[in-house]
Scaffold this active site. Structure first.
Site, mmCIF file in Angstrom:
data_model
loop_
_atom_site.group_PDB
_atom_site.id
_atom_site.type_symbol
_atom_site.label_atom_id
_atom_site.label_comp_id
_atom_site.label_asym_id
_atom_site.label_seq_id
_atom_site.Cartn_x
_atom_site.Cartn_y
_atom_site.Cartn_z
ATOM 1 C CG PHE A 21 36.606 69.816 22.148
ATOM 2 C CD1 PHE A 21 35.891 70.402 23.189
ATOM 3 C CD2 PHE A 21 37.671 70.519 21.594
ATOM 4 C CE1 PHE A 21 36.227 71.667 23.658
ATOM 5 C CE2 PHE A 21 38.014 71.785 22.060
ATOM 6 C CZ PHE A 21 37.288 72.357 23.086
ATOM 7 C CG ASP A 22 34.309 63.244 23.961
ATOM 8 O OD1 ASP A 22 35.492 62.898 23.754
ATOM 9 O OD2 ASP A 22 33.781 63.264 25.099
ATOM 10 C CB VAL A 23 30.412 66.522 20.344
ATOM 11 C CG1 VAL A 23 29.369 66.932 19.313
ATOM 12 C CG2 VAL A 23 30.027 65.215 21.016
ATOM 13 N NE ARG A 246 36.054 64.913 26.434
ATOM 14 C CZ ARG A 246 37.332 64.794 26.084
ATOM 15 N NH1 ARG A 246 38.252 65.554 26.669
ATOM 16 N NH2 ARG A 246 37.706 63.942 25.151
#
Lengths: 306, 306
Positions: A21-23, A246
């Site tokens: 994940f990015d967030v 993501r």
């Protein structure tokens, strides 16, 4: 039936989880803290996520506080944060009113049942309102009120919306005004409809307690702007330009947090066991939502994933 | 599908209708009056029924008044009545508590949300209670309240029941107490769960507005002691020793009055169009209840049946 993957103690799985994940959308009550008690290891865990380049967004249904109020709480508890990382249901409601609903001039005032947090978010979006913390609405009914509410002479003809949030000063006068505005066609919004509100290691009546008598009396359900409403997800996506695939929602409640992430088609959901729901809740046959992952507590992400 | 027979203007049908019954259970708001406005011809119509040897019983869900208070209203409006003819939901709740529920000693106090009418009916049945109109519960929450309600130190250990009725002084403090008592296992009763309350030719939030936040927060529905609850019918039958087949319920609401009569297997039900429901409501496909008879207004019985 979907299965929730248990991450606590499994460093490899935790690292893979974080990399996915990015967030991270993170619920507050029951995840970071309960009431005014910060859970151990939270600061370090957020630090870890940020140090790996992850964006953290704090998503809360609590409408009694504005974002700056909320940031004060983060600061008081020793959690570094930016006001722009905070996304509450009062802010969500204000954005919905100003950018999506766009009530026509002459009918664009909002009758607010709720605390100061809603008022300040409405002000930042230039949404006119009445009610809220106005002392004129914090009193008993008078015979003139019965008459004036019934015949409309006490009502503001410019009110085109009722917005209900958690109000520690709820009373019959406010409910009667809101009820009458709704009978006359006002749009019905709620910051959120949580049945309960966690405080002092117990539960109190939540924001849903304010809107449900009005729903019951008018037959109309409010558009809820908090989790799990996808109106809130759309507003978050619009503001942060996130890639849903993501993005991971972290929370303690199946009916708000986990449902919110699943219905928002996020890449993942992570349940923590420090709040309302337990493992048995999502393992039940009629479980409202099943998280993709779970840990005993949020700081378990930090413990294993150095 | 059952059909409602229209009686207005049909003297023969009205006489046959009256002859069919010995007892008329009569709703008040929306039938005899609205708010403080007595409908025309009511006194004469009641006089006619009584002169033909019929028993009249006034059955009301309004719990804010005790039976003596109610009788004062009858007298003020010029309707001759006896306090024993009046049967309200507060009285029904008091009887249920004292004669049916019989809470064990040490756990027999009732936490009341409601007005003085409930208190005086509980007193007549010697049911101990707290809350109600006590000024200590008519105030804002303090930090001590949050703590004391959460940890139980502000709670009375003898409370074994929460009774919710219409309360014009509803507040967060009362809801929080009631919520916590219910979480700890108190029996949940409601005088009635009417969604709305007719006043000043309009509608206001009803007693259901008081109990539904608690139902929503705890997942537990109250036992309702007003119409259409058959607990109320059983209490009326016990008190008046009526023959259900020779009894007719008269009212304006399908969801309370007419349903009450049908589920109570009374000989008949009569709807009047001076209150909440209209003919289209029971002609709708999903009608909640269909009356056996209807008139435009109660005094139509008098007009034709001299």
């Amino acid at each position: 039936m979907a299965q929730a993957k248990y991450l606590t103690g499994d460093a490899a799985a935790i690292n893979a989880f974080i990399d996915q994940f990015d967030v991270f959308l993170i619920d507050c009550d029951g995840v970071l803290w309960t009431g005014d008690h910060l859970f151990e290891g939270i600061v370090e865990t957020l630090e870890l996520l940020r140090s790996r380049g992850k964006k953290t967004v704090f998503v809360t249904n609590n409408s009694t506080k504005s974002r700056p109020d909320y940031q004060k709480k983060f600061t008081a508890l020793g959690i570094p944060s930016d006001v722009e990382e905070i996304f509450g249901s009062a802010y969500s409601a204000a954005i919905y009113l100003s950018r999506i609903l766009k009530l026509p001039a002459g009918k664009n005032k909002v009758f607010v049942i709720g605390e100061a947090g809603i008022e300040s978010e409405l002000r930042t979006e230039n949404v006119p309102f009445i009610g809220g913390t106005d002392p004129n609405f914090r009193r008993d009914m008078t015979p003139e009120d019965w008459q004036g509410i019934a015949d409309g002479s006490h009502l503001d003809p410019e009110v085109g919306c009722v917005l209900a949030g958690l109000d520690f000063h709820i009373n019959y006068l406010k409910l009667s005004h809101a009820h009458q505005y709704l009978r006359r066609g006002a749009v019905f919004l709620a910051t959120n409809v949580d049945a309960t509100f966690p405080m002092n290691h117990s539960f109190f009546p939540g924001a849903g307690s304010i809107s449900i008598p009005l729903t019951n009396a008018t037959g109309t359900k409010p558009v809820a702007l908090g989790k799990p409403s996808q109106a809130m997800m759309d507003a978050i996506e619009g503001k942060f330009r996130l890639d849903r695939g993501r993005t991971c929602m972290i929370g303690d409640r199946l009916d708000t947090d986990i449902k919110f992430g699943i219905e928002g088609k996020l890449g993942g959901t992570l349940a923590v066991l420090t709040g309302v729901n337990k493992k048995t809740d999502w393992e039940a046959k009629d479980a409202i939502a099943v998280p993709a992952f779970y840990v005993d507590k949020l700081s378990d992400l930090h413990g294993a994933a150095q």
